[in-house]
Design a protein around this motif. Structure first.
Motif, PDB file in Angstrom:
ATOM      1  N   THR A 244      23.535 -65.988  -8.872  1.00 53.99           N
ATOM      2  CA  THR A 244      23.035 -66.348  -7.542  1.00 53.99           C
ATOM      3  C   THR A 244      22.624 -67.805  -7.498  1.00 53.99           C
ATOM      4  O   THR A 244      22.930 -68.529  -6.525  1.00 53.99           O
ATOM      5  N   TRP A 247      25.884 -70.013  -7.821  1.00 52.54           N
ATOM      6  CA  TRP A 247      26.751 -69.888  -6.642  1.00 52.54           C
ATOM      7  C   TRP A 247      26.189 -70.650  -5.453  1.00 52.54           C
ATOM      8  O   TRP A 247      26.935 -71.269  -4.692  1.00 52.54           O
ATOM      9  N   ASN A 248      24.870 -70.621  -5.276  1.00 54.05           N
ATOM     10  CA  ASN A 248      24.244 -71.230  -4.109  1.00 54.05           C
ATOM     11  C   ASN A 248      23.855 -72.688  -4.309  1.00 54.05           C
ATOM     12  O   ASN A 248      23.369 -73.323  -3.361  1.00 54.05           O
ATOM     13  N   ALA A 294      28.569 -65.273   1.113  1.00 52.00           N
ATOM     14  CA  ALA A 294      27.565 -64.478   0.401  1.00 52.00           C
ATOM     15  C   ALA A 294      28.129 -63.201  -0.203  1.00 52.00           C
ATOM     16  O   ALA A 294      27.429 -62.519  -0.965  1.00 52.00           O
ATOM     17  N   THR A 297      27.900 -62.728  -4.210  1.00 49.17           N
ATOM     18  CA  THR A 297      26.556 -62.434  -4.711  1.00 49.17           C
ATOM     19  C   THR A 297      26.147 -61.012  -4.351  1.00 49.17           C
ATOM     20  O   THR A 297      25.496 -60.321  -5.145  1.00 49.17           O
ATOM     21  N   TYR A 301      25.110 -57.941  -7.000  1.00 47.70           N
ATOM     22  CA  TYR A 301      23.906 -57.117  -6.866  1.00 47.70           C
ATOM     23  C   TYR A 301      24.263 -55.630  -6.850  1.00 47.70           C
ATOM     24  O   TYR A 301      23.588 -54.811  -7.474  1.00 47.70           O
TER      25      TYR A 301
END
Length: 314
Positions: A244, A247-248, A294, A297, A301
């Motif tokens: 996360t 990636w962000n 998104a 991600t 999860y």
């Protein structure tokens, strides 16, 4: 007798009777707790619902309806989603090229480092300073390393020149930035991964490890046969967290890749300029792009969800 009355929960009690007893057993505190939880859920879900609804609205519907209101049949469109997917699919592939290896490598190195600083018998005078040095990397802000990071890759390492044989095969030399991102995120991720794994390893059964050591197992075999198989839940936590974060991340991407027109531009870099023009902001396009970006991600999860819950609770 109706079907509703004869259904049971497996113990002979009717479903309606069991539900009635549960409702009658609620206290005022229970009701207040459930109401508070519902309000909190609504508070967090309304922005998501508003963004999702905005992404399927026409420009006219955005101006004429509230952000959380549905568009109606006349204002519904999936054109923005198609445009966003076409614009971001290349960036998604580029992001996966560095996010996946950086996540896996930093988790693996963090696990080994934490094992070495937890299980083997070191002198505390050696172990504590080394651990402090590694953990201190967590507190170094990204902004503080931008200038030395740029100088390191552009002046000292110069991957573009060293990998000229790769570019000769037809691969754009912009992809040197992808390699730089992998190494940079691994270096920045090792401290937090080490801290998380060390916290987990300190709670492992000392008797089990000592028994293996007494049976003649080496440190390497103890890690392979005992510690690593038990590390699944914490690997899930670390993989979700690292993926996360990587990636962000936009800051390192801006420094090492620079422009969204680059063949190696990651999805966050393309997303930053999506829907922005001289005419203003295309909110529907930006919302569609944000939700599409998104998805990886969210998939991580979902895939590691059970192990993540177990690792957090450990």
């Amino acid at each position: 007798m109706s079907d509703r009355k004869i259904r049971t929960d497996g113990s002979g009690a009717t479903v309606t009777g069991r539900l009635r007893r549960n409702v009658e057993g609620l206290t005022l505190e229970d009701v207040g707790l459930y109401v508070a939880l519902l309000l909190m859920a609504g508070f967090y879900l309304v922005p998501i619902e508003s963004g999702l609804v905005t992404s399927i609205k026409t420009g006219t519907a955005i101006l004429e309806t509230a952000p959380f209101a549905p568009p109606g049949s006349a204002g519904f469109t999936l054109e923005k989603w198609q445009t966003a997917i076409d614009a971001l699919v290349r960036g998604m592939g580029n992001s996966l090229l560095y996010a996946v290896p950086a996540t896996v490598i930093s988790a693996a190195v963090g696990s080994l480092t934490a094992y070495g600083l937890t299980i083997p018998d070191w002198k505390v005078s050696y172990k504590a300073p080394l651990l402090a040095i590694i953990i201190s990397g967590i507190f170094i802000p990204y902004q503080a390393v931008l200038v030395p990071l740029t100088q390191f890759w552009s002046q000292w390492v110069q991957l573009v020149q060293h990998l000229s044989f790769v570019w000769a095969l037809g691969v754009p030399d912009d992809y040197a930035g992808i390699i730089e991102l992998v190494i940079t995120h691994v270096a920045y991720g090792i401290p937090i991964c080490t801290l998380l794994f060390r916290t987990y390893y300190k709670n492992l059964s000392e008797e089990m490890i000592e028994s293996a050591r007494l049976d003649g197992a080496s440190l390497r075999r103890v890690y392979q046969r005992i510690v690593l198989p038990l590390s699944g839940p914490m690997f899930a936590v670390v993989l979700i967290y690292q993926f996360t974060q990587i990636w962000n991340d936009l800051l390192f991407t801006l420094v090492l890749v620079s422009t969204e027109s680059s063949p190696a531009a990651p999805v966050v870099l393309i997303l930053a300029g999506l829907g922005t023009s001289m005419e203003g902001q295309d909110f529907a396009l930006r919302m569609a792009g944000a939700f599409f970006a998104a998805l990886p991600t969210l998939a991580v999860y979902i895939f590691f969800g059970d192990e993540f819950a177990e690792g957090v609770a450990a």
